[in-house]
Design a protein around this motif. Structure first.
Motif, PDB file in Angstrom:
ATOM      1  N   VAL A 494       0.835  -1.206   0.000  1.00 44.30           N
ATOM      2  CA  VAL A 494       0.000   0.000   0.000  1.00 44.30           C
ATOM      3  C   VAL A 494       0.867   1.252   0.000  1.00 44.30           C
ATOM      4  O   VAL A 494       0.577   2.225  -0.720  1.00 44.30           O
ATOM      5  CB  VAL A 494      -0.964  -0.016   1.205  1.00 44.30           C
ATOM      6  CG1 VAL A 494      -1.708   1.306   1.317  1.00 44.30           C
ATOM      7  CG2 VAL A 494      -1.958  -1.164   1.077  1.00 44.30           C
ATOM      8  N   PHE A 568      -7.097   1.449   2.693  1.00 47.50           N
ATOM      9  CA  PHE A 568      -6.037   0.432   2.726  1.00 47.50           C
ATOM     10  C   PHE A 568      -6.510  -0.843   2.015  1.00 47.50           C
ATOM     11  O   PHE A 568      -5.818  -1.395   1.151  1.00 47.50           O
ATOM     12  CB  PHE A 568      -5.678   0.149   4.182  1.00 47.50           C
ATOM     13  CG  PHE A 568      -4.526  -0.806   4.373  1.00 47.50           C
ATOM     14  CD1 PHE A 568      -3.254  -0.340   4.650  1.00 47.50           C
ATOM     15  CD2 PHE A 568      -4.713  -2.184   4.287  1.00 47.50           C
ATOM     16  CE1 PHE A 568      -2.186  -1.215   4.825  1.00 47.50           C
ATOM     17  CE2 PHE A 568      -3.665  -3.064   4.450  1.00 47.50           C
ATOM     18  CZ  PHE A 568      -2.398  -2.582   4.728  1.00 47.50           C
ATOM     19  N   PHE A 571      -6.862  -0.381  -1.792  1.00 46.46           N
ATOM     20  CA  PHE A 571      -5.580  -0.383  -2.497  1.00 46.46           C
ATOM     21  C   PHE A 571      -5.083  -1.807  -2.724  1.00 46.46           C
ATOM     22  O   PHE A 571      -4.482  -2.102  -3.755  1.00 46.46           O
ATOM     23  CB  PHE A 571      -4.543   0.416  -1.699  1.00 46.46           C
ATOM     24  CG  PHE A 571      -4.516   1.884  -2.045  1.00 46.46           C
ATOM     25  CD1 PHE A 571      -5.693   2.567  -2.279  1.00 46.46           C
ATOM     26  CD2 PHE A 571      -3.327   2.578  -2.134  1.00 46.46           C
ATOM     27  CE1 PHE A 571      -5.688   3.916  -2.603  1.00 46.46           C
ATOM     28  CE2 PHE A 571      -3.305   3.921  -2.465  1.00 46.46           C
ATOM     29  CZ  PHE A 571      -4.488   4.595  -2.689  1.00 46.46           C
ATOM     30  N   LEU A 572      -5.336  -2.698  -1.773  1.00 49.65           N
ATOM     31  CA  LEU A 572      -4.874  -4.081  -1.921  1.00 49.65           C
ATOM     32  C   LEU A 572      -5.594  -4.806  -3.043  1.00 49.65           C
ATOM     33  O   LEU A 572      -5.014  -5.667  -3.706  1.00 49.65           O
ATOM     34  CB  LEU A 572      -5.067  -4.846  -0.603  1.00 49.65           C
ATOM     35  CG  LEU A 572      -4.067  -4.533   0.516  1.00 49.65           C
ATOM     36  CD1 LEU A 572      -4.425  -5.308   1.771  1.00 49.65           C
ATOM     37  CD2 LEU A 572      -2.640  -4.869   0.093  1.00 49.65           C
TER      38      LEU A 572
END
Length: 703
Positions: A494, A568, A571-572
């Motif tokens: 990230v 978070f 984004f993964l």
């Protein structure tokens, strides 16, 4: 065995689209823990789910027969597993070119041969990975083959629908829950089961809605004592009453021994968050979806037609032909939904009841009128019975056009063609069983898109939609995990992604300074520009600040808020974070392309802001394109002192692109950035069919 037992029991509560996913999850879970050949490594699994985190944006395929986007995925695939060693060299090897080209163009790429080193050494899952990269729209074929090879062919087929088995697994304290889907009515099957169990006189049904809560509670209380079957329909319409079934279920479990053994509680509901979780957990979930494909749809429709009804019309020949045409129309409009927006702009929930009322009206009008009233029947079917659900004006035009193909005097001819394809015709006049024979023996199992009035590219659109839904569901149930280079933690992934976005944004765009154009009220287009600048500046600030905050939160310098936690996770899985979407324009792009697209939009707005009026405007770049079109109207209205309400747009398609604008109009504006789906423009700017495998065709500059 245990795996099959779980599969057959769980599948009865899953929609069709999720049954193959469940089998695939079983197969991959087994192979991820395997020790022999075929084991799925963590890096392979992460690449399959999320792709590579490495940046190959500067790479391009010089040979030209493979697009650059696919080429970059190939480079990421080579990095993901040792099994794909030297994949880049293989694609650039002239000796292997024909094999790879065949893979890219084949209608059945799963069966195509690979270069010898990959044909002999790739595992079954690595072949699935390869197909995802090269031909993602064909992925479901590869998934089906993988499940069949790993678990067995029976895991690729839905277990037969059997309500009796579900009833056999239930008890007086176990509710049975029908999860509804558009076009399906479980009541027919429930009433049939009640007759088989001699419970038809003790089946109590109630459609929930406002004020029905007390009556429902009374039926349940009486049913527990008398041993009745109680069916509460449409629970999703009584969201405020939904806490009550949870209490009732707790009471039922608590007093289990005092409840009549014959008592059963049946519930029907659309998927809804309001449905109580404890009832779901304790109940037996059952789905019953309408069949897929024209052949299965027609068979199901005629199974609901009684022989007595079929033979009772005073104009038997024309009635039987028109009834088949009506059933064909019903199947066509239902099946067009699978093609997404190219099928219908809005996926309407037509029901069997729409066909039933149309069928009865067809009988009445043929019996009462001396001639066949085609105009009246077309109006009843397309404008009232089915059209009553249609809200989009283009969809309304389409449904009227479809019914007139089947309800017209030509249908009275023998062997009337229902589509341009020779396969679909009105069956010879006979008994009802002859219709079933015709459907079973003459109609194909797979439908050609042309029967729906679509070209072959529509299948690609449908396949992409299915694959997209498959991955959306697959990703939603995955735990947090990394998707990048070996050894990287999720936090490192990230942070790397955030830094990459920061660098791209800082090097390309900056905050838009409205002071550069002091007079934003000079004309309507400048007013619109000022509004767009404000919107883009807000989004720009949100992106820049959240990227900085996210990195600091990962390092522990600030608190990881709920928004940052969601960012978070997004984004993964390479999705646009919700805290960006809240201030963003509408877009379906994944995270990386979305950021690149945002930069291009900001650059265009900046160019207009600082350089003045443009020779052509990128219409999709705006937050509110309709506002731009209205502003263009206002400009002409004020110039000519014409009432704006009387103005309409006249469009001219120019033969040049945005990079070579040859004409800048004195009145109106040039626009670009539009695409055609399901068609293309030829050299004379006339509409033609799309080239094979080209889903979207860019439209040149419009005035």
């Amino acid at each position: 065995d245990l795996t099959w037992s779980f599969y057959s029991n769980i599948c009865r509560g899953l929609f069709e689209k999720d049954k193959l996913l469940y089998s695939f999850l079983n197969a991959t879970a087994i192979m991820r823990r395997a020790k022999e050949r075929g084991k799925i490594t963590p890096d392979e699994w992460n690449f399959f789910l999320r792709g590579s985190n490495a940046d190959y944006s500067n790479e391009s395929f010089e040979a030209g027969w493979l697009d650059n986007n696919t080429w970059r995925k190939v480079l990421g695939l080579e990095e993901s597993s040792y099994g794909f060693k030297d994949l880049k060299k293989s694609f650039m090897n002239p000796e292997h070119e024909e094999l790879w080209r065949t893979m890219m163009t084949s209608e059945n790429p799963v069966a195509e041969k690979l270069p010898i080193e990959y044909e002999e050494n790739l595992t079954a899952f690595q072949r699935v990975m390869l197909l995802k990269v090269l031909r993602e729209e064909k992925l479901m074929s590869a998934v089906t083959k993988y499940v069949g090879d790993t678990l067995g062919p029976k895991f690729t087929v839905s277990p037969p629908y059997n309500l009796g088995d579900c009833f056999g697994d239930s008890s007086s304290i176990t509710p049975l829950i029908f999860v509804l889907s558009p076009g399906a009515d479980p009541m027919i099957y429930l009433q049939g089961l009640a007759r088989d169990k001699d419970m038809d006189t003790r089946l109590k049904t109630l459609s929930l809605g406002q004020g029905q809560g007390k009556e429902a509670a009374r039926l349940i209380d009486e049913g527990r004592r008398a041993g009745d079957w109680v069916c509460l329909k449409n629970c999703h319409l009584a969201a405020s009453w939904m806490p009550e079934p949870e209490k009732i279920q707790e009471q039922t479990v608590a007093i289990g021994g005092d409840i009549h053994a014959d008592y059963r509680l049946w519930l029907t509901s659309n998927p809804t968050k309001a449905f109580p979780v404890p009832v779901l957990q304790n109940g037996i979930k059952i789905t019953n979806e309408p069949p897929k494909g024209l052949k299965n749809n027609l068979a199901r429709t005629f199974h609901e037609v009684k022989e007595e009804f079929y033979e009772s019309c005073q104009k038997p020949e024309v009635f039987k032909k028109m009834l088949f045409g009506l059933a064909f129309f019903h199947a066509i409009i239902l099946e067009r939904r699978k093609f997404g927006s190219i099928g219908w702009n809005i996926p309407y929930e037509w029901m069997d009841s729409d066909f039933e009322i149309s069928k009865l009206q067809l009988m009445i009008y043929l019996n009462e009128q001396p001639d066949v009233p085609y105009t009246a029947l077309n109006y009843l079917v397309a404008d009232i019975n089915y059209g009553g659900r249609v809200t989009d004006d283009k969809d309304s035009r389409l449904i009227k056009a479809l019914i007139t193909q089947y309800f017209n005097p030509k249908i009275e001819q023998d062997n009337f063609k229902l589509s341009p394809l020779d396969t679909y015709r009105i069956p010879p006049i006979g008994k009802l069983n002859d219709v079933f024979t015709y459907i079973e023996e003459q109609l194909p199992a797979e439908d050609d898109p042309e029967v729906f009035g679509l070209d072959s590219n529509a299948n690609i659109t449908m396949q992409q939609k299915i694959v997209r839904e498959f991955f959306d569901t697959l990703l939603s149930i995955q735990p947090r995990a990394a998707g990048g280079r070996k050894g990287q933690t999720p936090e490192e992934i990230v942070i790397d992604t955030a830094k990459k976005f920061q660098a791209a944004i800082r090097s390309s765009i900056k905050y838009l300074d409205k002071k550069k154009v002091p007079d934003f009220l000079a004309n309507s287009l400048l007013v619109f520009l000022g509004q767009e600048v404000d919107r883009f500046n807000v989004l720009f600030e949100v992106i820049v600040k959240s990227l900085e905050d996210l990195q600091r939160a990962i390092k522990g310098e600030v608190v990881m808020s709920i928004d940052l936690e969601e960012m978070f996770k997004s984004f993964l899985v390479k999705k646009v974070p919700k805290n960006w979407e809240a201030y963003s324009y509408l877009s379906l792009k994944p995270l990386g392309p979305w950021v690149n697209d945002f930069i291009k939009r900001m650059e265009f707005i900046s160019k207009w802001l600082y350089d003045g009026p443009q020779s052509s405007y990128w219409l999709p770049a705006f937050f509110f394109p309709q506002g731009f079109m209205t502003a263009a109207k206002q400009m002409y209205s004020r110039k000519t002192s014409t009432e704006i309400d009387t103005l309409i747009f006249k469009t001219t398609i120019y033969p040049f692109s945005k990079d070579n604008v040859e004409v800048v109009p004195e009145d109106g504006v040039n626009i670009h950035g539009l695409f055609l789906q399901g068609g293309a423009l030829d050299g004379n700017q006339m509409l033609v069919e799309s080239p094979p495998k080209q889903l979207f065709a860019e439209v040149p500059v419009l005035w």
